[in-house]
Scaffold this active site. Structure first.
Site, PDB file in Angstrom:
ATOM      1  N   GLY A  54      86.277  94.839  -6.738  1.00  0.00           N
ATOM      2  CA  GLY A  54      87.422  95.384  -5.609  1.00  0.00           C
ATOM      3  C   GLY A  54      87.818  94.138  -4.876  1.00  0.00           C
ATOM      4  N   CYS A  81      80.325  92.388  -8.938  1.00  0.00           N
ATOM      5  CA  CYS A  81      81.153  91.753  -7.918  1.00  0.00           C
ATOM      6  C   CYS A  81      81.238  92.522  -6.638  1.00  0.00           C
ATOM      7  CB  CYS A  81      82.339  91.561  -8.668  1.00  0.00           C
ATOM      8  SG  CYS A  81      83.436  90.301  -7.710  1.00  0.00           S
ATOM      9  N   TYR A  82      82.127  93.178  -6.307  1.00  0.00           N
ATOM     10  CA  TYR A  82      82.141  93.924  -5.266  1.00  0.00           C
ATOM     11  C   TYR A  82      81.278  95.079  -5.147  1.00  0.00           C
ATOM     12  CZ  TYR A  82      83.584  96.868  -1.053  1.00  0.00           C
ATOM     13  OH  TYR A  82      83.704  97.466   0.145  1.00  0.00           O
ATOM     14  N   HIS A 176      81.750  88.924 -13.800  1.00  0.00           N
ATOM     15  CA  HIS A 176      82.324  90.008 -14.208  1.00  0.00           C
ATOM     16  C   HIS A 176      81.813  90.115 -15.771  1.00  0.00           C
ATOM     17  CE1 HIS A 176      84.942  91.403 -11.136  1.00  0.00           C
ATOM     18  NE2 HIS A 176      85.037  90.350 -10.782  1.00  0.00           N
ATOM     19  N   GLU A 178      82.370  92.380 -17.743  1.00  0.00           N
ATOM     20  CA  GLU A 178      83.257  93.267 -18.508  1.00  0.00           C
ATOM     21  C   GLU A 178      84.680  92.293 -19.359  1.00  0.00           C
ATOM     22  OE1 GLU A 178      82.896  92.855 -15.482  1.00  0.00           O
ATOM     23  OE2 GLU A 178      84.862  93.696 -14.174  1.00  0.00           O
ATOM     24  N   SER A 230     106.766 113.894 -31.813  1.00  0.00           N
ATOM     25  CA  SER A 230     107.883 112.843 -31.656  1.00  0.00           C
ATOM     26  C   SER A 230     107.755 111.961 -32.882  1.00  0.00           C
ATOM     27  CB  SER A 230     107.551 112.125 -30.469  1.00  0.00           C
ATOM     28  OG  SER A 230     106.423 111.301 -30.481  1.00  0.00           O
ATOM     29  N   GLY A 231     106.702 112.142 -33.543  1.00  0.00           N
ATOM     30  CA  GLY A 231     106.455 111.114 -34.725  1.00  0.00           C
ATOM     31  C   GLY A 231     105.553 109.842 -34.197  1.00  0.00           C
ATOM     32  N   GLY A 232     105.253 109.815 -32.858  1.00  0.00           N
ATOM     33  CA  GLY A 232     104.669 108.640 -32.328  1.00  0.00           C
ATOM     34  C   GLY A 232     102.941 109.107 -32.614  1.00  0.00           C
ATOM     35  N   VAL A 233     102.401 108.020 -32.185  1.00  0.00           N
ATOM     36  CA  VAL A 233     100.773 108.159 -32.375  1.00  0.00           C
ATOM     37  C   VAL A 233     100.106 109.174 -31.964  1.00  0.00           C
ATOM     38  CG1 VAL A 233      98.636 107.000 -32.467  1.00  0.00           C
ATOM     39  CG2 VAL A 233     100.697 105.732 -32.865  1.00  0.00           C
ATOM     40  N   ASP A 234     100.309 109.705 -30.550  1.00  0.00           N
ATOM     41  CA  ASP A 234      99.594 110.574 -29.765  1.00  0.00           C
ATOM     42  C   ASP A 234     100.134 111.969 -30.245  1.00  0.00           C
ATOM     43  OD1 ASP A 234      98.928 107.990 -28.336  1.00  0.00           O
ATOM     44  OD2 ASP A 234     100.227 108.276 -26.822  1.00  0.00           O
ATOM     45  N   SER A 235     101.333 112.273 -30.064  1.00  0.00           N
ATOM     46  CA  SER A 235     101.555 113.612 -30.592  1.00  0.00           C
ATOM     47  C   SER A 235     101.266 113.774 -32.074  1.00  0.00           C
ATOM     48  CB  SER A 235     103.088 114.026 -30.163  1.00  0.00           C
ATOM     49  OG  SER A 235     103.967 113.238 -30.925  1.00  0.00           O
ATOM     50  N   SER A 236     101.277 112.971 -32.761  1.00  0.00           N
ATOM     51  CA  SER A 236     101.034 113.103 -34.078  1.00  0.00           C
ATOM     52  C   SER A 236      99.421 113.345 -34.260  1.00  0.00           C
ATOM     53  CB  SER A 236     101.086 111.813 -34.870  1.00  0.00           C
ATOM     54  OG  SER A 236     102.571 111.708 -35.304  1.00  0.00           O
ATOM     55  N   LYS A 376      93.734 104.633 -26.436  1.00  0.00           N
ATOM     56  CA  LYS A 376      94.520 104.456 -27.466  1.00  0.00           C
ATOM     57  C   LYS A 376      93.659 103.795 -28.980  1.00  0.00           C
ATOM     58  CE  LYS A 376      99.023 104.535 -28.595  1.00  0.00           C
ATOM     59  NZ  LYS A 376      99.911 105.311 -28.083  1.00  0.00           N
TER      60      LYS A 376
HETATM   61  N1  LIG Z   1     111.465 113.479 -29.943  1.00  0.00           N
HETATM   62  C1  LIG Z   1     110.662 114.218 -29.706  1.00  0.00           C
HETATM   63  N2  LIG Z   1     110.475 115.382 -30.027  1.00  0.00           N
HETATM   64  C2  LIG Z   1     109.441 116.084 -29.241  1.00  0.00           C
HETATM   65  N3  LIG Z   1     108.733 115.802 -28.614  1.00  0.00           N
HETATM   66  C3  LIG Z   1     108.722 114.294 -28.029  1.00  0.00           C
HETATM   67  C4  LIG Z   1     109.947 113.692 -28.539  1.00  0.00           C
HETATM   68  N4  LIG Z   1     109.473 112.427 -27.970  1.00  0.00           N
HETATM   69  C5  LIG Z   1     108.573 112.648 -27.222  1.00  0.00           C
HETATM   70  N5  LIG Z   1     108.043 113.734 -27.186  1.00  0.00           N
HETATM   71  C6  LIG Z   1     106.714 114.244 -26.416  1.00  0.00           C
HETATM   72  O1  LIG Z   1     106.608 113.417 -25.457  1.00  0.00           O
HETATM   73  C7  LIG Z   1     105.299 112.936 -25.319  1.00  0.00           C
HETATM   74  C8  LIG Z   1     105.395 111.553 -24.676  1.00  0.00           C
HETATM   75  O2  LIG Z   1     105.823 110.430 -25.720  1.00  0.00           O
HETATM   76  P1  LIG Z   1     105.059 109.406 -25.981  1.00  0.00           P
HETATM   77  O3  LIG Z   1     106.063 108.247 -26.522  1.00  0.00           O
HETATM   78  O4  LIG Z   1     104.205 108.682 -24.736  1.00  0.00           O
HETATM   79  O5  LIG Z   1     103.910 109.572 -27.059  1.00  0.00           O
HETATM   80  P2  LIG Z   1     103.913 109.681 -28.537  1.00  0.00           P
HETATM   81  O6  LIG Z   1     105.456 109.889 -28.979  1.00  0.00           O
HETATM   82  O7  LIG Z   1     103.258 110.952 -29.126  1.00  0.00           O
HETATM   83  O8  LIG Z   1     103.155 108.634 -29.028  1.00  0.00           O
HETATM   84  P3  LIG Z   1     103.406 106.714 -29.047  1.00  0.00           P
HETATM   85  O9  LIG Z   1     102.814 106.317 -27.702  1.00  0.00           O
HETATM   86  O10 LIG Z   1     102.626 106.244 -29.767  1.00  0.00           O
HETATM   87  O11 LIG Z   1     104.849 106.827 -29.108  1.00  0.00           O
HETATM   88  C9  LIG Z   1     104.868 112.911 -26.778  1.00  0.00           C
HETATM   89  O12 LIG Z   1     103.376 113.024 -27.031  1.00  0.00           O
HETATM   90  C10 LIG Z   1     105.799 114.072 -27.196  1.00  0.00           C
HETATM   91  O13 LIG Z   1     104.878 115.407 -26.876  1.00  0.00           O
HETATM   92  N1  LIG Z   2      86.496  90.797  -7.632  1.00  0.00           N
HETATM   93  C1  LIG Z   2      85.524  91.432  -6.395  1.00  0.00           C
HETATM   94  O1  LIG Z   2      85.143  92.434  -6.608  1.00  0.00           O
HETATM   95  C2  LIG Z   2      85.807  90.649  -5.285  1.00  0.00           C
HETATM   96  C3  LIG Z   2      84.915  91.019  -4.068  1.00  0.00           C
HETATM   97  C4  LIG Z   2      85.025  90.491  -2.741  1.00  0.00           C
HETATM   98  N2  LIG Z   2      86.247  90.955  -2.368  1.00  0.00           N
HETATM   99  C5  LIG Z   2      85.012  88.821  -2.677  1.00  0.00           C
HETATM  100  O2  LIG Z   2      85.951  88.237  -2.836  1.00  0.00           O
HETATM  101  O3  LIG Z   2      83.876  88.674  -2.898  1.00  0.00           O
HETATM  102 MG   LIG Z   3     106.433 108.132 -28.592  1.00  0.00          MG
END
Ligand SMILES: Nc1ncnc2c1ncn2[C@@H]1O[C@H](COP(=O)(O)OP(=O)(O)OP(=O)(O)O)[C@@H](O)[C@H]1O
Ligand SMILES: NC(=O)CC[C@H](N)C(=O)O
Ligand SMILES: [Mg+2]
Ligand SMILES: O=c1[nH]c(=O)c2[nH+]cn([C@@H]3O[C@H](COP(=O)(O)O)[C@@H](O)[C@H]3O)c2[nH]1
Length: 520
Positions: A54, A81-82, A176, A178, A230-236, A376
């Protein structure tokens, strides 16, 4: 129940990476703010706790402390770190400004045969001490160990580069682990979560499917659920999951707002309604969206209108279903973390991201967010485990406001038609050249300016299309993709030849920051 790790966030830019590294070890973890209560820490019942880095200094920001329960509940703790500095100062050691910042690569020497570094080294020196290549970013350092601690790594500028009290299993590192620049960082995290905390590999997607299905069934009972698809990844992925869990109790609403990609509607209906047997209502709301967007040129105003009209459509559709009690959403873990961050009010609002979040009370639906805990790439793995085809699950993300933010200025139907075709050609050629999977997001942008050209022997005066392709791990920062010139040439040629109305194609070579990925 999964064994889990608690990550307390002190505001580091890379806290999410800690969670990614832990999840990679197939161990479940959650990030929470550093100032959760002692009761929260106890009730969370973690197998181990990680304190992030931090920007603060412990001797200035004295209220930025870990809850005392962290050191009292008898589980291993790793301070980074912090996190190391606050561990030292809270347990009776001393932290001082070192006068000069150490930023970037550093070589440290492991010492004292700690469990954290045992047999982990990049190379060894003449005396046989393990040497590690690590990444540092600090201006303060621990100068006195707390009671019970020993030094487990050091170098010239930071004599206490890592420390441990192995009886209590408290470990801390100034660097770090990570970030990937710390070459053996992954092994150190693995060592901490598996061997020191005793977590098994019990977080994996195939097993998670059954668990997620059970959870949804218990939550929903016999109610009906609607989902914006939407056809996007998350809603699919949500659609596939809910369909498996509750079958016919799920109704998806697919809104054609006139701002979708070429053949998107056909693709969604084909995949979900015909192949998977999911109930999908296809709402053609093109007129409604276009009508409200007419004459509007400001990007934020456009985003707000599109968000509002989505809610209108969902509301109208929900009202038609007598038993709909839930609205499902594709909210994923980065959305949760980022909106928590945004609540502190410290971050600038660059763009209002469309989501169905700001729902009116009158909608009267409870939210169902089965992907809330997933990153994701985990969502994608889940999609594959649920049987969705690879092309669908590995699609580039597409923003909710769609082509509405890729047609600069006023959105017109004609512009959307031109852009759809140009975009499809670009994506086609990317796939053909095996570049689609090497870019994180790629699309075309319509510029409402005309330039002069010559085609055949005639003068043209037509619009410009910009191509954008980026590579990024998290969409927070991005590099423009160095696509081969021959590929860009081919795309440009095809667009100008095949899309009448476009006579010029340009390539966007701006990184994020300072540009953003989308143009509006
Ligand atoms: N054309 C659409 N019809 C219905 N719902 C939609 C439409 N576009 C977006 N949404 C809603 O909005 C949400 C947010 O959209 P977002 O683009 O973040 O996600 P996604 O489309 O599911 O996935 P991706 O991030 O892969 O595009 C979707 O999960 C969906 O529920
Ligand atoms: N990246 C950090 O966590 C930094 C911690 C603290 N502020 C430092 O500079 O040492
Ligand atoms: Mg989308
Ligand atoms: O669902 C979404 N609703 C939105 O309103 C929205 N705006 C941008 N994006 C996507 O977010 C990522 C980062 O985009 P920017 O660099 O343009 O902010 C990129 O992947 C963008 O496509 C959105 N996604």
């Amino acid at each position: 129940m999964h064994k889990k790790i608690l990550i307390l966030d002190f505001g580091s830019q890379v806290t999410q990476l800690i969670a990614r590294r832990v999840r990679e070890q197939q161990v479940y973890c959650e990030i929470h703010p550093y100032d959760v209560s002692d009761d929260f820490v106890r009730n969370f019942a973690p197998e181990g706790i990680i304190l992030s880095g931090g920007p603060n200094s412990v001797y200035e920001a004295t209220e930025w402390k870990a809850p005392t329960a962290v050191f009292e509940i008898g589980v291993p703790v790793l301070g980074i770190c912090y996190g190391m500095q606050t561990m030292a100062s809270q347990l009776g050691g001393k932290v001082e400004s070192s006068g000069k910042r150490e930023f970037g690569y550093a070589e440290i020497r492991a010492r004292g045969h700690s469990a954290l570094f045992r047999n982990i080294q990049d190379r060894s020196n003449d005396e046989g001490h393990g040497l590690l290549d690590v990444w540092m970013s600090h201006g303060d350092k621990v100068t006195e160990l707390p009671t019970g601690f020993k030094v487990i790594a050091s170098n010239e500028s930071t004599p206490i580069a890592a420390m441990a009290d192995e009886t209590r299993k408290f470990y801390a590192v100034q660097f770090h682990p990570e970030v990937t620049h710390t070459i053996k960082g992954k092994e150190m995290i693995a060592r901490f979560v598996h061997e020191i905390c005793g977590c098994q590999n019990d977080w994996n997607m195939p097993d998670y499917v059954a668990e997620a299905i059970e959870k949804v069934r218990a939550q929903v009972g016999s109610d009906e659920v609607i989902l914006g698809l939407s056809g996007g990844v998350d809603s699919s992925v949500v659609a596939a999951l809910l369909h498996k869990a509750i079958g016919d109790q799920l109704t998806c609403v697919f809104v054609d707002n006139g701002l979708l990609r070429l053949n998107e509607g056909e693709m969604v209906m084909q995949m979900f309604a015909r192949n998977l047997g999911v109930k999908v209502i296809h709402v053609d709301a093109t007129e409604q969206f276009m009508g409200h967007l007419a004459g509007v040129t400001d990007p934020e105003a456009k985003r707000k209108i599109i968000g509002r009209e989505f809610v209108e459509v969902f509301q109208a559709e929900a009202a038609k279903l007598p038993n709909a009690k839930w609205l499902a959403q594709g909210t994923i873990y980065p959305d949760v973390i980022e909106s928590a961050g945004a609540k502190t009010g410290k971050a600038h609002a660059i763009k209002s991201h469309h989501n169905v979040g700001g729902l009116p009370e009158t909608l009267n639906l409870k939210l169902l967010e089965p992907l809330r805990e997933l990153f994701k790439d985990e969502v994608r793995e889940l999609g594959v485990a649920l049987g969705l085809p690879h092309e669908m699950v590995y699609r580039h993300p597409f923003p909710g406001p769609g082509l509405g933010v890729r047609i600069l200025g006023e959105v017109k139907k004609d512009f959307a038609d031109l852009l759809r075709r140009a975009d499809a050609i670009f994506i086609d050629e990317l796939r053909a050249a095996d570049w689609y999977d090497k870019t994180s997001q790629a699309f075309a942008v319509f510029l409402p300016v005309k330039s002069v050209g010559v085609m055949g022997d005639g003068r043209t005066y037509e619009y410009v299309v910009a191509l954008r392709a980026v590579q990024t791990a998290d969409f927070m920062t991005a590099h423009w993709a160095e696509l081969p010139h021959s590929l860009l040439g081919k795309v440009s040629n095809r667009i100008i030849n095949e899309v009448r109305g476009i006579n010029r194609v340009v390539y966007d070579i701006s990184g994020k920051p300072p540009a953003t990925i989308e143009w509006e």
